[in-house]
Design an enzyme around this catalytic site. Structure first.
Site, PDB file in Angstrom:
ATOM      1  N   CYS A   1       0.463  -1.271   0.308  1.00  0.00           N
ATOM      2  CA  CYS A   1      -0.121  -0.139   0.017  1.00  0.00           C
ATOM      3  C   CYS A   1       0.412   1.245   0.060  1.00  0.00           C
ATOM      4  O   CYS A   1       0.871   1.598   1.197  1.00  0.00           O
ATOM      5  CB  CYS A   1      -0.389  -0.472   1.537  1.00  0.00           C
ATOM      6  SG  CYS A   1      -1.756   0.897   1.458  1.00  0.00           S
TER       7      CYS A   1
ATOM      8  N   CYS B   1      -0.049   4.114   2.374  1.00  0.00           N
ATOM      9  CA  CYS B   1       0.085   3.553   3.664  1.00  0.00           C
ATOM     10  C   CYS B   1       1.528   4.538   3.516  1.00  0.00           C
ATOM     11  O   CYS B   1       1.580   5.464   4.768  1.00  0.00           O
ATOM     12  CB  CYS B   1      -0.885   2.155   4.680  1.00  0.00           C
ATOM     13  SG  CYS B   1      -1.767   1.073   3.424  1.00  0.00           S
ATOM     14  N   ASP B   2       2.397   3.900   3.188  1.00  0.00           N
ATOM     15  CA  ASP B   2       3.069   3.352   3.304  1.00  0.00           C
ATOM     16  C   ASP B   2       5.095   4.233   2.684  1.00  0.00           C
ATOM     17  O   ASP B   2       6.150   4.675   3.288  1.00  0.00           O
ATOM     18  CB  ASP B   2       4.049   1.970   3.942  1.00  0.00           C
ATOM     19  CG  ASP B   2       2.977   1.493   4.131  1.00  0.00           C
ATOM     20  OD1 ASP B   2       2.972   1.611   5.382  1.00  0.00           O
ATOM     21  OD2 ASP B   2       2.720   0.234   4.453  1.00  0.00           O
TER      22      ASP B   2
END
Ligand code: NDP
Length: 315
Positions: free
Chosen positions: A140, A143-144
């Site tokens: 992701c 997200c990261d």
């Protein structure tokens, strides 16, 4: 074990969509019962810091966030069962009762069902993916990606997800290697153009990821050219696997309308499925946005739609 109680609302799945639906349903006196599924808390329990959910200015760890979601839902009376639904018999007409069976052998009857079973990111199946998950390996970028600011990364995949992740990461990272196993991309033309025209993205056709190495975190990606069998290494800090998601909809096959990849289809700007009293929220019905905050939003919609349906058909 048949239980003769007929519930107002049963929520299947315990990610942000499910818990938000539970909070709204509980506050509307719908006495929701949730079946968490095999991964209580959902996909966010596999991430580390969540920094893009509004209301957490300092960020929060994904697992901690899901505990807070659960506490908020329980505070208003949601019953959370650590159990998973194995089979559903969904009613076809308004005002009829739906029946669910669970892994622990319970049979549950309910007037409405909110499906928030989410989707599961696909991984390649390499041992190193498990070893470095959360320490360089992610599925992701939104997200990261931020953790790899000004660092080089690899993205694996040739579809729209991979193209989108690579483009997103190119805005943050110093360099993005995009590994595509074929000599062509499956992504839409517009996404392909975006990737090809981005000077920070190096597209490597006919290349596959075979492993990773590094002391505690990923330091190198090991790759192979599947035409020449030549192996090489890329010095990178992050590896993003973007080979698609699989919606968790197996138990609804043959009963609910799905698109060709298995995502549930909802009607217009609602959470309604093709069956009365059955609503869907979160990633299980969304292959495009897939964010915790959008999942939470649709969870709220599902509870409101279910409340309206109960009022129109049962009270
Ligand atoms: P896709 O199934 O479209 O693409 C998966 C990609 O991963 C393919 O290039 C595939 O390669 C590759 N792949 C699969 N398994 C492996 C493997 N073991 N090793 C290496 N590569 C592998 O998935 P997406 O998630 O990209 O897209 C799913 C759907 O969601 C699509 O319909 C897409 O259009 C849509 N979508 C739309 C977006 C948008 O509109 N903004 C954004 C994201 C997705 P191969 O081609 O060789 O099979």
């Amino acid at each position: 074990m048949t239980d003769n109680t007929i519930r107002d609302t049963v929520i299947i799945g315990s990610g942000p969509a499910g818990y938000t639906a539970a909070i709204y349903a509980a506050r509307a006196n719908m006495n929701p019962e949730m079946f968490t599924g095999m991964q209580p808390g959902g996909q966010l329990t596999t991430t580390t810091d969540v920094e893009n959910f509004p209301g957490y200015p300092d960020g929060i760890m994904g697992p901690d966030m899901m505990v807070q979601f659960q506490q908020q839902a329980e505070r208003f009376g949601t019953k959370v069962h650590m159990d998973y639904v194995t089979e559903v018999k969904l009613a076809k007409n308004p005002g009829e009762i739906h029946t669910l069976k669970t892994g622990s052998g319970r049979e549950i009857q309910t007037r409405t069902v909110i499906i928030s079973t989410g989707a599961t990111a696909k991984y390649l199946g390499l041992e190193d993916e498990d070893k470095y998950l959360g320490s360089g390996v992610s599925a992701c970028a939104t997200c990261d990606g931020f953790f790899y600011k000004n660092r080089p990364v690899v993205v694996v995949g040739g579809g729209d997800t991979a193209a989108e992740e690579a483009t997103y990461l190119a805005n943050i990272c110093s360099k993005v290697y995009l590994l595509i196993r074929k000599n062509e991309m499956r992504a839409s033309k517009v996404m392909q153009d975006r990737v090809m025209n981005n000077p920070k993205i190096e597209v490597m056709f006919n290349h596959e990821l075979i492993g990773m190495s590094g002391q505690m975190v990923v330091e190198k990606a090991h790759i192979i050219n599947n035409q020449t069998n030549e192996k090489s290494e890329l010095e990178v800090d992050g590896v993003f696997i973007a080979i698609g998601h699989k919606p968790n909809t197996e138990i609804f096959h043959g009963q609910l309308d799905m698109d060709e990849t298995g995502y549930l289809i909802t009607k217009g700007k609602t959470s309604k499925t093709n069956l009365p009293g059955v609503f869907a929220a979160g990633d299980v019905q969304d292959s495009v946005y897939r964010q915790a905050v959008t999942a939470a939003g649709t969870g709220c919609m599902a509870a409101l739609d279910a409340e309206r349906y109960l009022g129109e058909n049962f009270h």
